[in-house]
Motif scaffolding. Sequence first.
Motif, PDB file in Angstrom:
ATOM      1  N   VAL A  23     123.393  31.527  20.432  1.00  0.00           N
ATOM      2  CA  VAL A  23     123.005  30.499  19.474  1.00  0.00           C
ATOM      3  C   VAL A  23     121.772  30.979  18.710  1.00  0.00           C
ATOM      4  O   VAL A  23     120.801  31.436  19.323  1.00  0.00           O
ATOM      5  N   LEU A  24     121.820  30.898  17.389  1.00  0.00           N
ATOM      6  CA  LEU A  24     120.666  31.273  16.571  1.00  0.00           C
ATOM      7  C   LEU A  24     119.516  30.316  16.837  1.00  0.00           C
ATOM      8  O   LEU A  24     119.723  29.103  16.941  1.00  0.00           O
ATOM      9  N   ALA A  25     118.310  30.858  16.939  1.00  0.00           N
ATOM     10  CA  ALA A  25     117.127  30.029  17.192  1.00  0.00           C
ATOM     11  C   ALA A  25     115.906  30.726  16.624  1.00  0.00           C
ATOM     12  O   ALA A  25     115.722  31.922  16.827  1.00  0.00           O
ATOM     13  N   SER A  26     115.069  29.979  15.936  1.00  0.00           N
ATOM     14  CA  SER A  26     113.881  30.579  15.325  1.00  0.00           C
ATOM     15  C   SER A  26     112.781  30.843  16.347  1.00  0.00           C
ATOM     16  O   SER A  26     111.987  31.753  16.181  1.00  0.00           O
ATOM     17  N   ASN A  27     112.704  30.060  17.403  1.00  0.00           N
ATOM     18  CA  ASN A  27     111.682  30.265  18.423  1.00  0.00           C
ATOM     19  C   ASN A  27     112.318  30.207  19.815  1.00  0.00           C
ATOM     20  O   ASN A  27     112.236  29.188  20.504  1.00  0.00           O
ATOM     21  N   PRO A  28     112.960  31.296  20.237  1.00  0.00           N
ATOM     22  CA  PRO A  28     113.728  31.296  21.486  1.00  0.00           C
ATOM     23  C   PRO A  28     112.928  30.892  22.725  1.00  0.00           C
ATOM     24  O   PRO A  28     113.430  30.138  23.552  1.00  0.00           O
ATOM     25  N   CYS A  29     111.691  31.353  22.852  1.00  0.00           N
ATOM     26  CA  CYS A  29     110.918  31.060  24.065  1.00  0.00           C
ATOM     27  C   CYS A  29     110.670  29.558  24.225  1.00  0.00           C
ATOM     28  O   CYS A  29     110.819  29.018  25.327  1.00  0.00           O
ATOM     29  N   ASP A  30     110.288  28.887  23.158  1.00  0.00           N
ATOM     30  CA  ASP A  30     110.086  27.439  23.230  1.00  0.00           C
ATOM     31  C   ASP A  30     111.390  26.724  23.544  1.00  0.00           C
ATOM     32  O   ASP A  30     111.422  25.778  24.324  1.00  0.00           O
ATOM     33  N   LEU A  31     112.458  27.175  22.947  1.00  0.00           N
ATOM     34  CA  LEU A  31     113.756  26.550  23.155  1.00  0.00           C
ATOM     35  C   LEU A  31     114.228  26.725  24.598  1.00  0.00           C
ATOM     36  O   LEU A  31     114.777  25.787  25.196  1.00  0.00           O
ATOM     37  N   ILE A  32     113.996  27.883  25.171  1.00  0.00           N
ATOM     38  CA  ILE A  32     114.367  28.122  26.570  1.00  0.00           C
ATOM     39  C   ILE A  32     113.662  27.104  27.466  1.00  0.00           C
ATOM     40  O   ILE A  32     114.276  26.496  28.339  1.00  0.00           O
ATOM     41  N   GLU A  33     112.391  26.910  27.236  1.00  0.00           N
ATOM     42  CA  GLU A  33     111.607  25.942  28.017  1.00  0.00           C
ATOM     43  C   GLU A  33     112.147  24.523  27.827  1.00  0.00           C
ATOM     44  O   GLU A  33     112.341  23.783  28.791  1.00  0.00           O
ATOM     45  N   GLN A  34     112.419  24.153  26.592  1.00  0.00           N
ATOM     46  CA  GLN A  34     112.899  22.803  26.301  1.00  0.00           C
ATOM     47  C   GLN A  34     114.284  22.537  26.888  1.00  0.00           C
ATOM     48  O   GLN A  34     114.595  21.410  27.258  1.00  0.00           O
ATOM     49  N   ILE A  35     115.110  23.556  26.960  1.00  0.00           N
ATOM     50  CA  ILE A  35     116.460  23.387  27.505  1.00  0.00           C
ATOM     51  C   ILE A  35     116.430  23.328  29.032  1.00  0.00           C
ATOM     52  O   ILE A  35     117.074  22.474  29.642  1.00  0.00           O
ATOM     53  N   THR A  36     115.702  24.233  29.659  1.00  0.00           N
ATOM     54  CA  THR A  36     115.790  24.374  31.110  1.00  0.00           C
ATOM     55  C   THR A  36     114.880  23.435  31.903  1.00  0.00           C
ATOM     56  O   THR A  36     115.245  23.032  33.005  1.00  0.00           O
ATOM     57  N   LEU A  37     113.731  23.083  31.362  1.00  0.00           N
ATOM     58  CA  LEU A  37     112.797  22.251  32.117  1.00  0.00           C
ATOM     59  C   LEU A  37     113.405  20.904  32.532  1.00  0.00           C
ATOM     60  O   LEU A  37     113.338  20.532  33.704  1.00  0.00           O
TER      61      LEU A  37
END
Length: 125
Positions: A23-37
Motif C-alpha cells: 500500500v502506498l504511504a507517504s509516512n510508513p513509520c507513522d502508519l505502521i504505529e497507527q495500524i499495529t498499536l
Amino acid sequence: MGATDDQSSREAETWRHAAESYVLASNPCDLIEQITLPISHLARRASGTEVERTLVFDEGKAIVRGFEGGILLWVGATNLVVRQALQLLLESGLFLATSDKRLVISWHPSIGKPFAAIDGLLSAT
C-alpha cells in the motif's frame, strides 16, 4: 538442510493460508504505529521496530513493514477464517489511520517466505 531452512519450512507449513499486500504511504513509520498499536493487545506477542512490526496470534501472524514510499502487509494463519480476520484487522487500521477514501488494498497469495510475491511484483515494475 540447515536450522534456518528447517525453521522457514515449519513456519511456511504452519501458516498454510497466507496473503500479502503493498500500500502506498507517504509516512510508513507513522502508519505502521497507527495500524499495529490498537490491535497489539489482541496479539499473544508484538515485537519489532519503527520500520517493521510483527504480531503473533494463537492461530496466525501479521507483519507490517515500511518499504520505499509504502508499507508491506503480510498475514499467515492456520486456516482461512483466521487469515481473513487478520486481513480485516490490518485493513480497518489502515482506513482509520488514513484520510484517503480511495484507498485500495489488493491482497495476493503469499508464496514461501513473507513478501516473496509482492517482491516479485514490485521488481517487475
